[in-house]
Design an enzyme around this catalytic site. Structure first.
Site, PDB file in Angstrom:
ATOM      1  CG  HIS A  75      -1.770  -0.977   1.149  1.00  0.00           C
ATOM      2  ND1 HIS A  75      -2.045  -2.253   1.863  1.00  0.00           N
ATOM      3  CD2 HIS A  75      -3.040  -1.140   0.341  1.00  0.00           C
ATOM      4  CE1 HIS A  75      -2.894  -3.049   1.470  1.00  0.00           C
ATOM      5  NE2 HIS A  75      -3.798  -2.304   0.639  1.00  0.00           N
ATOM      6  CG  HIS A  79      -1.580  -0.039  -4.546  1.00  0.00           C
ATOM      7  ND1 HIS A  79      -2.180  -0.906  -5.407  1.00  0.00           N
ATOM      8  CD2 HIS A  79      -2.635   0.286  -3.800  1.00  0.00           C
ATOM      9  CE1 HIS A  79      -3.481  -1.108  -4.910  1.00  0.00           C
ATOM     10  NE2 HIS A  79      -3.813  -0.038  -4.229  1.00  0.00           N
ATOM     11  CG  HIS A 117      -6.733   3.990  -3.844  1.00  0.00           C
ATOM     12  ND1 HIS A 117      -5.356   4.130  -4.621  1.00  0.00           N
ATOM     13  CD2 HIS A 117      -7.067   2.767  -3.428  1.00  0.00           C
ATOM     14  CE1 HIS A 117      -4.989   2.851  -4.563  1.00  0.00           C
ATOM     15  NE2 HIS A 117      -5.940   2.037  -3.848  1.00  0.00           N
ATOM     16  CG  ASP A 118      -4.889   2.001  -0.816  1.00  0.00           C
ATOM     17  OD1 ASP A 118      -5.899   2.030  -0.044  1.00  0.00           O
ATOM     18  OD2 ASP A 118      -4.519   1.125  -1.569  1.00  0.00           O
ATOM     19  CG  ASP A 230      -7.897  -0.630  -4.707  1.00  0.00           C
ATOM     20  OD1 ASP A 230      -6.708  -0.718  -4.836  1.00  0.00           O
ATOM     21  OD2 ASP A 230      -8.565  -0.873  -3.792  1.00  0.00           O
TER      22      ASP A 230
HETATM   23  P1  AMP Z   1      -6.733  -1.750  -1.213  1.00  0.00           P
HETATM   24  O1  AMP Z   1      -6.202  -2.217   0.152  1.00  0.00           O
HETATM   25  O2  AMP Z   1      -7.196  -0.380  -1.142  1.00  0.00           O
HETATM   26  O3  AMP Z   1      -5.785  -1.887  -2.198  1.00  0.00           O
HETATM   27  O4  AMP Z   1      -8.011  -2.727  -1.553  1.00  0.00           O
HETATM   28  C1  AMP Z   1      -7.799  -3.892  -2.242  1.00  0.00           C
HETATM   29  C2  AMP Z   1      -7.901  -5.223  -1.351  1.00  0.00           C
HETATM   30  O5  AMP Z   1      -8.251  -6.213  -1.940  1.00  0.00           O
HETATM   31  C3  AMP Z   1      -6.427  -5.512  -0.627  1.00  0.00           C
HETATM   32  O6  AMP Z   1      -6.320  -4.972   0.500  1.00  0.00           O
HETATM   33  C4  AMP Z   1      -6.578  -7.113  -0.533  1.00  0.00           C
HETATM   34  O7  AMP Z   1      -7.241  -7.235   0.721  1.00  0.00           O
HETATM   35  C5  AMP Z   1      -7.450  -7.533  -1.594  1.00  0.00           C
HETATM   36  N1  AMP Z   1      -6.503  -8.065  -2.680  1.00  0.00           N
HETATM   37  C6  AMP Z   1      -5.986  -7.197  -3.583  1.00  0.00           C
HETATM   38  N2  AMP Z   1      -5.209  -8.199  -4.464  1.00  0.00           N
HETATM   39  C7  AMP Z   1      -5.329  -9.341  -3.662  1.00  0.00           C
HETATM   40  C8  AMP Z   1      -4.763 -10.603  -3.910  1.00  0.00           C
HETATM   41  N3  AMP Z   1      -3.795 -10.889  -5.000  1.00  0.00           N
HETATM   42  N4  AMP Z   1      -4.922 -11.469  -3.073  1.00  0.00           N
HETATM   43  C9  AMP Z   1      -5.772 -11.375  -2.018  1.00  0.00           C
HETATM   44  N5  AMP Z   1      -6.445 -10.263  -1.627  1.00  0.00           N
HETATM   45  C10 AMP Z   1      -6.108  -9.328  -2.447  1.00  0.00           C
HETATM   46 MG    MG Z   2      -7.654   0.933   0.133  1.00  0.00          MG
HETATM   47 ZN    ZN Z   3      -5.529   0.171  -3.046  1.00  0.00          ZN
END
Ligand code: AMP
Ligand code: MG
Ligand code: ZN
Length: 405
Positions: A75, A79, A117-118, A230
């Site tokens: 994060h 990203h 966004h993060d 995302d």
């Molecule tokens: P963000 O945290 O805003 O990037 O939201 C995306 C969320 O999706 C992540 O925090 C993870 O919980 C989930 N995520 C994204 N990619 C994966 C992946 N390859 N495997 C498991 N969870 C994922």
């Molecule tokens: Mg997020």
């Molecule tokens: Zn994100």
């Protein structure tokens, strides 16, 4: 103006491609990928002038965001830049703009929302913050804690410094629209909203008055495509898919360690001794990625090609069960990733304390890229990230390394 070397310019030429490699842009811009990509992509679509954006203020704003992203494995600012590029791809070659008739203000809002966004993500998820009664969870009443924070903290940057207020030339109504769009898209990145939003879209698709260019359906589609940007790493090229996944699990496992330390139940996917990463990915693809992209493809057929990557990636993961079992058996330390993506960066920032003379001889040729269309003599020096920025995760990894020695 952006100061870009030839390597960065060559990478930016690929901005509309799905196989764009954000890590290459990060290297080429010497860790300024976010403050490079956001103004660049807006300028490319003519959105700086069309949306009355104060370019200098936008630079200041994104630069502040960039340094507020922590030096954690997933994060981070890379990203955020990746989500910006991926959404740009979906909007252009992916057909969102054509199908939904998304206007300039909406496109611009989403591209800037990606950079926010993060923002200031601490490397742990909402559940963890709620469980430890973190001040952020208290502030947002346990609801979409991180997402609320990313938005509110980003807008605070803009409100607290006029030099960061890129919206100041906009009318009140324009600003209201931009703010609404940013809030809606970023709140939709909360994974707990995933099935709700996808369900809404599926039922709208069954309705004969579904109209992707009509305001309600359009907003739902844009929000979902932002969320899919995302979580798009499983549909990227295998190398990027594998890398992002491992970077994510370094964070997950660090959270699991902290949960064990606090005596909390360890969250799903966060236990380094019971998680086979390759197996989790088959589940994530089957349960989350494939159904959601299949729904999106019904509206945006131009992105149907992501199925190929997805299938190939699934096969790769399936062939790696044994390898990841060995990783699991040795505690999923992922030191190769940590070494490559945190330690080297830390070493690189130490190296940047070279004397001026040394620096000069090592720096590649810079070229000024004019984003405004106006001739200007001064150029914006993007500078490097603050030196020595190290957060808990790095320190923990260093600690665990030195305790093993
Ligand atoms: P963000 O945290 O805003 O990037 O939201 C995306 C969320 O999706 C992540 O925090 C993870 O919980 C989930 N995520 C994204 N990619 C994966 C992946 N390859 N495997 C498991 N969870 C994922
Ligand atoms: Mg997020
Ligand atoms: Zn994100």
């Amino acid at each position: 103006m952006l100061e870009l070397n030839d390597e960065a310019i060559a990478e930016l030429r690929k901005i509309d491609q799905f196989d764009f490699d954000i890590f290459k842009l990060r290297r080429a811009t010497r860790d300024n990928e976010l403050v490079t990509i956001v103004p660049y992509v807006l300028a490319r679509h003519g959105l700086i002038g069309a949306c009355a954006i104060e370019l200098n203020c936008l630079f200041n704003f994104v630069k502040t965001l960039q340094s507020g992203y922590k030096n954690i494995t997933y994060h981070n600012k890379t990203h955020a830049a990746d989500v910006c590029q991926t959404f740009n791809y979906f909007a252009t070659n992916g057909g969102i703009k054509d199908v939904t008739k998304m206007d300039n203000m909406e496109t611009m809002s989403c591209l800037i929302a990606a950079s926010m966004h993060d923002y200031e993500h601490p490397g742990v998820n909402n559940m963890f913050l709620v469980n430890i009664s973190d001040s952020m969870a208290v502030k947002y009443n346990d609801r979409s804690v991180l997402e609320n924070h990313h938005i509110a903290a980003s807008f605070s940057v803009m409100y607290s410094d006029p030099q960061c207020n890129w919206t100041r030339k906009m009318s009140r109504d324009e600003f209201k629209r931009v703010r609404h769009m940013i809030i809606e898209t970023v709140l939709t990145t909360d994974m707990t909203k995933h099935f709700l939003e996808l369900g809404l879209l599926s039922s709208r698709l069954e309705n004969e008055n579904f109209n992707p260019a009509d305001s309600k359906d359009k907003e739902l589609l844009i929000k979902i495509m932002f969320h899919l940007s995302d979580i798009s790493n499983p549909v990227k090229d295998w190398r990027l898919c594998k890398l992002w996944t491992e970077l994510l699990f370094v964070e997950f496992f660090a959270q699991g360690d902290m949960e064990k330390m606090h005596g909390l139940e360890v969250s799903q996917l966060c236990c380094r001794t019971t998680t086979n990463v390759a197996k989790t990915q088959i589940g994530f693809i089957d349960f989350i990625i494939t159904p959601s992209f299949n729904t999106a493809i019904r509206v945006f057929p131009k992105i149907a090609h992501v199925r190929d990557n997805c299938e190939k990636n699934k096969e790769h993961w399936a062939g790696l069960f044994d390898e990841y079992q060995k990783e699991q058996d040795s505690g999923n330390k992922f030191l190769h990733i940590v070494d490559q993506y945190i330690m080297k960066e830390t070493k690189a920032s130490r190296r940047s304390t070279l004397t001026q003379g040394e620096k000069k001889s090592k720096q590649p040729q810079q070229r000024n890229v004019n984003l405004t269309g106006h001739q200007r003599r001064t150029s914006k020096n993007l500078g490097g990230q603050d030196e020595g920025v190290k957060v808990d995760l790095v320190l923990r990894m260093e600690d665990s390394e030195s305790s093993q020695r």
